[in-house]
Design a protein around this motif. Structure first.
Motif, PDB file in Angstrom:
ATOM      1  N   GLY A 144      34.029  56.952  40.864  1.00 42.77           N
ATOM      2  CA  GLY A 144      34.149  58.119  40.204  1.00 42.77           C
ATOM      3  C   GLY A 144      32.975  59.219  39.827  1.00 42.77           C
ATOM      4  N   TRP A 145      31.910  58.649  39.650  1.00 42.89           N
ATOM      5  CA  TRP A 145      30.532  59.198  39.238  1.00 42.89           C
ATOM      6  C   TRP A 145      30.047  59.804  40.512  1.00 42.89           C
ATOM      7  CZ3 TRP A 145      25.364  58.161  40.293  1.00 42.89           C
ATOM      8  CH2 TRP A 145      24.351  59.040  39.965  1.00 42.89           C
ATOM      9  N   LEU A 146      30.131  58.846  41.723  1.00 39.21           N
ATOM     10  CA  LEU A 146      29.212  59.351  42.994  1.00 39.21           C
ATOM     11  C   LEU A 146      30.231  60.449  43.817  1.00 39.21           C
ATOM     12  CD1 LEU A 146      28.550  55.692  44.199  1.00 39.21           C
ATOM     13  CD2 LEU A 146      27.055  57.561  43.771  1.00 39.21           C
ATOM     14  N   GLY A 147      31.598  60.459  43.434  1.00 38.02           N
ATOM     15  CA  GLY A 147      32.591  61.530  44.239  1.00 38.02           C
ATOM     16  C   GLY A 147      33.022  61.215  45.343  1.00 38.02           C
ATOM     17  N   SER A 148      34.043  61.740  45.849  1.00 43.45           N
ATOM     18  CA  SER A 148      34.827  61.564  46.989  1.00 43.45           C
ATOM     19  C   SER A 148      33.833  61.838  48.482  1.00 43.45           C
ATOM     20  CB  SER A 148      36.004  62.752  47.355  1.00 43.45           C
ATOM     21  OG  SER A 148      35.380  63.925  47.477  1.00 43.45           O
ATOM     22  N   GLU A 149      32.804  62.335  48.288  1.00 44.96           N
ATOM     23  CA  GLU A 149      31.814  62.555  49.557  1.00 44.96           C
ATOM     24  C   GLU A 149      31.043  61.337  49.580  1.00 44.96           C
ATOM     25  OE1 GLU A 149      30.158  64.374  45.715  1.00 44.96           O
ATOM     26  OE2 GLU A 149      31.833  64.696  46.947  1.00 44.96           O
ATOM     27  N   ASN A 150      30.839  60.455  48.625  1.00 42.84           N
ATOM     28  CA  ASN A 150      29.986  59.334  48.840  1.00 42.84           C
ATOM     29  C   ASN A 150      30.861  58.026  48.522  1.00 42.84           C
ATOM     30  OD1 ASN A 150      27.544  60.898  48.899  1.00 42.84           O
ATOM     31  ND2 ASN A 150      27.638  61.205  46.774  1.00 42.84           N
ATOM     32  N   ALA A 151      31.917  58.079  48.523  1.00 46.22           N
ATOM     33  CA  ALA A 151      32.764  56.817  48.083  1.00 46.22           C
ATOM     34  C   ALA A 151      32.894  56.074  49.288  1.00 46.22           C
ATOM     35  CB  ALA A 151      34.338  57.224  47.847  1.00 46.22           C
ATOM     36  N   ASP A 152      32.965  56.454  50.533  1.00 43.00           N
ATOM     37  CA  ASP A 152      33.260  55.622  51.855  1.00 43.00           C
ATOM     38  C   ASP A 152      32.132  54.840  51.977  1.00 43.00           C
ATOM     39  OD1 ASP A 152      35.842  56.637  52.190  1.00 43.00           O
ATOM     40  OD2 ASP A 152      35.056  58.036  53.659  1.00 43.00           O
ATOM     41  N   ALA A 153      30.813  55.277  51.781  1.00 45.37           N
ATOM     42  CA  ALA A 153      29.731  54.703  52.053  1.00 45.37           C
ATOM     43  C   ALA A 153      29.454  53.763  50.732  1.00 45.37           C
ATOM     44  CB  ALA A 153      28.270  55.520  52.117  1.00 45.37           C
ATOM     45  N   ALA A 154      29.843  54.181  49.547  1.00 51.22           N
ATOM     46  CA  ALA A 154      29.418  53.178  48.639  1.00 51.22           C
ATOM     47  C   ALA A 154      30.398  51.830  48.604  1.00 51.22           C
ATOM     48  CB  ALA A 154      29.778  54.035  47.307  1.00 51.22           C
ATOM     49  N   LEU A 155      31.668  52.232  48.980  1.00 47.11           N
ATOM     50  CA  LEU A 155      32.727  50.985  49.144  1.00 47.11           C
ATOM     51  C   LEU A 155      32.248  50.005  50.077  1.00 47.11           C
ATOM     52  CD1 LEU A 155      35.790  53.000  48.488  1.00 47.11           C
ATOM     53  CD2 LEU A 155      35.348  51.008  47.456  1.00 47.11           C
ATOM     54  N   LYS A 156      31.568  50.450  51.362  1.00 49.73           N
ATOM     55  CA  LYS A 156      31.238  49.476  52.152  1.00 49.73           C
ATOM     56  C   LYS A 156      30.172  48.484  51.631  1.00 49.73           C
ATOM     57  CE  LYS A 156      31.590  52.214  56.334  1.00 49.73           C
ATOM     58  NZ  LYS A 156      31.389  53.376  57.295  1.00 49.73           N
ATOM     59  N   ILE A 157      29.228  49.260  50.694  1.00 45.71           N
ATOM     60  CA  ILE A 157      28.329  48.489  49.990  1.00 45.71           C
ATOM     61  C   ILE A 157      28.764  47.347  49.140  1.00 45.71           C
ATOM     62  CG2 ILE A 157      26.262  48.438  48.419  1.00 45.71           C
ATOM     63  CD1 ILE A 157      25.617  51.117  49.586  1.00 45.71           C
ATOM     64  N   LEU A 158      29.904  47.947  48.463  1.00 45.74           N
ATOM     65  CA  LEU A 158      30.431  47.212  47.197  1.00 45.74           C
ATOM     66  C   LEU A 158      31.230  46.188  47.777  1.00 45.74           C
ATOM     67  CD1 LEU A 158      31.864  49.941  44.827  1.00 45.74           C
ATOM     68  CD2 LEU A 158      30.290  48.238  44.436  1.00 45.74           C
ATOM     69  N   LYS A 159      32.052  46.210  48.762  1.00 46.70           N
ATOM     70  CA  LYS A 159      32.445  45.154  49.641  1.00 46.70           C
ATOM     71  C   LYS A 159      31.664  43.925  49.888  1.00 46.70           C
ATOM     72  CE  LYS A 159      36.282  44.693  53.235  1.00 46.70           C
ATOM     73  NZ  LYS A 159      37.030  45.298  54.443  1.00 46.70           N
ATOM     74  N   ARG A 160      30.668  44.452  50.362  1.00 41.29           N
ATOM     75  CA  ARG A 160      29.614  43.115  50.475  1.00 41.29           C
ATOM     76  C   ARG A 160      29.057  42.530  49.147  1.00 41.29           C
ATOM     77  NH1 ARG A 160      27.272  47.039  54.034  1.00 41.29           N
ATOM     78  NH2 ARG A 160      25.489  47.098  52.585  1.00 41.29           N
ATOM     79  N   ARG A 161      28.830  43.502  48.170  1.00 38.24           N
ATOM     80  CA  ARG A 161      28.126  43.025  46.876  1.00 38.24           C
ATOM     81  C   ARG A 161      29.348  42.508  46.042  1.00 38.24           C
ATOM     82  NH1 ARG A 161      23.966  47.620  45.836  1.00 38.24           N
ATOM     83  NH2 ARG A 161      22.671  47.115  47.522  1.00 38.24           N
ATOM     84  N   LEU A 162      30.302  42.723  45.691  1.00 41.27           N
ATOM     85  CA  LEU A 162      31.373  42.328  44.699  1.00 41.27           C
ATOM     86  C   LEU A 162      31.863  41.001  45.392  1.00 41.27           C
ATOM     87  CD1 LEU A 162      33.485  45.541  43.736  1.00 41.27           C
ATOM     88  CD2 LEU A 162      31.628  44.365  42.388  1.00 41.27           C
ATOM     89  N   SER A 163      32.254  40.026  44.442  1.00 43.97           N
ATOM     90  CA  SER A 163      32.930  38.838  44.916  1.00 43.97           C
ATOM     91  C   SER A 163      34.262  39.174  45.637  1.00 43.97           C
ATOM     92  CB  SER A 163      33.193  37.859  43.892  1.00 43.97           C
ATOM     93  OG  SER A 163      33.906  38.428  42.933  1.00 43.97           O
ATOM     94  N   SER A 164      34.843  38.295  46.463  1.00 47.61           N
ATOM     95  CA  SER A 164      36.357  38.699  46.958  1.00 47.61           C
ATOM     96  C   SER A 164      37.222  38.930  45.844  1.00 47.61           C
ATOM     97  CB  SER A 164      36.592  37.587  47.876  1.00 47.61           C
ATOM     98  OG  SER A 164      36.627  36.479  47.282  1.00 47.61           O
ATOM     99  N   THR A 165      36.920  38.192  44.762  1.00 43.19           N
ATOM    100  CA  THR A 165      37.999  38.014  43.730  1.00 43.19           C
ATOM    101  C   THR A 165      37.906  39.740  42.934  1.00 43.19           C
ATOM    102  OG1 THR A 165      37.859  35.822  43.207  1.00 43.19           O
ATOM    103  CG2 THR A 165      38.775  37.372  41.306  1.00 43.19           C
ATOM    104  N   ASP A 166      36.660  40.058  42.665  1.00 46.64           N
ATOM    105  CA  ASP A 166      36.456  41.447  41.928  1.00 46.64           C
ATOM    106  C   ASP A 166      36.891  42.614  42.903  1.00 46.64           C
ATOM    107  OD1 ASP A 166      35.355  40.193  39.690  1.00 46.64           O
ATOM    108  OD2 ASP A 166      33.407  40.277  40.648  1.00 46.64           O
ATOM    109  N   PHE A 167      36.539  42.593  44.329  1.00 47.39           N
ATOM    110  CA  PHE A 167      37.104  43.599  45.366  1.00 47.39           C
ATOM    111  C   PHE A 167      38.608  43.664  45.235  1.00 47.39           C
ATOM    112  CE2 PHE A 167      37.752  45.677  49.213  1.00 47.39           C
ATOM    113  CZ  PHE A 167      36.966  46.742  48.849  1.00 47.39           C
ATOM    114  N   SER A 168      39.470  42.363  45.228  1.00 50.28           N
ATOM    115  CA  SER A 168      40.715  42.173  45.301  1.00 50.28           C
ATOM    116  C   SER A 168      41.204  42.854  43.850  1.00 50.28           C
ATOM    117  CB  SER A 168      41.225  40.847  45.158  1.00 50.28           C
ATOM    118  OG  SER A 168      40.911  40.330  46.477  1.00 50.28           O
ATOM    119  N   GLU A 169      40.571  42.749  42.646  1.00 55.55           N
ATOM    120  CA  GLU A 169      40.880  43.551  41.627  1.00 55.55           C
ATOM    121  C   GLU A 169      40.572  44.971  41.882  1.00 55.55           C
ATOM    122  OE1 GLU A 169      38.465  42.215  38.124  1.00 55.55           O
ATOM    123  OE2 GLU A 169      40.107  40.676  37.774  1.00 55.55           O
ATOM    124  N   LEU A 170      39.661  45.455  42.339  1.00 50.32           N
ATOM    125  CA  LEU A 170      39.722  46.842  42.730  1.00 50.32           C
ATOM    126  C   LEU A 170      40.695  47.312  43.683  1.00 50.32           C
ATOM    127  CD1 LEU A 170      37.873  49.404  42.625  1.00 50.32           C
ATOM    128  CD2 LEU A 170      36.596  48.778  44.598  1.00 50.32           C
TER     129      LEU A 170
END
Length: 197
Positions: free
Chosen positions: A150-176
């Protein structure tokens, strides 16, 4: 027999570091007006720290003198006292998830209650009322990810989500991903795209 101020200090001294003390929580010791006055006097003498309107915390005494309690502990104790959800801001969440190297200068927390400022010694903490979607999953890693996105905004969300998909555990990403129905459309679309790509 102990005076009211000493009984208040004995009660406050038995609480964990950062625990909030309010007049309502001390009504078993005396009447409201006397308790309010005693709390005010204890704060004037430096035996309690006034954190906000009607809320006090005990200073912590150690080898190197007296200091304010840990801000994080005090803010969480305040949240429990008021029955509110209080979480670190999106900027702090983005920094903790290493999505940005910017370190927030001011301490800002998001709350389900009203906006206000609190002080812990010389440290000022700002509580900002936030929309419900930013408080989803509270202190879980997926909740931090939502606030960071939310803080990064829509223009940065896609790039941040690629990073988060690698960094968060599969359980945490599933919660997201499971929280998508509660998110704004732009964020729900970005999370869905990242989940199924």
């Amino acid at each position: 027999m102990q005076g009211l101020a000493e009984r208040i200090m004995a009660h406050a001294g038995g609480l964990p570091e950062g625990a909030a003390v309010s007049a309502k929580g001390l009504l078993h010791l005396g009447n409201r007006a006397a308790i309010d006055q005693a709390l005010s006097r204890l704060a004037e003498r430096g035996r309690l720290i006034r954190a906000g309107r009607g809320v006090y915390v005990c200073p912590v005494t150690g080898r190197f003198g007296t200091r304010a309690p840990s801000v994080e502990q005090a803010v969480q104790a305040f949240a429990r006292l008021r029955g509110e959800v209080v979480v670190p801001s999106g900027a702090a969440a983005a920094n903790s998830l290493r999505l940005t190297t910017q370190v927030p200068v001011r301490l800002v927390y998001l709350t389900s209650g009203r906006s206000r400022s609190m002080s812990f010694g010389k440290q000022v903490v700002e509580l900002r009322k936030a929309p419900k979607w930013q408080l989803v999953l509270e202190d879980r890693p997926a909740g931090s990810a939502i606030r960071a996105l939310g803080w990064l905004g829509s223009e940065n969300a896609d790039a941040a989500l690629k990073i988060l998909k690698r960094r968060l555990s599969s359980t945490d990403f599933s919660e997201l991903v499971a929280a998508v129905p509660q998110l704004p459309t732009w964020l729900a679309q970005a999370v869905g795209k990242a989940a199924y790509s």
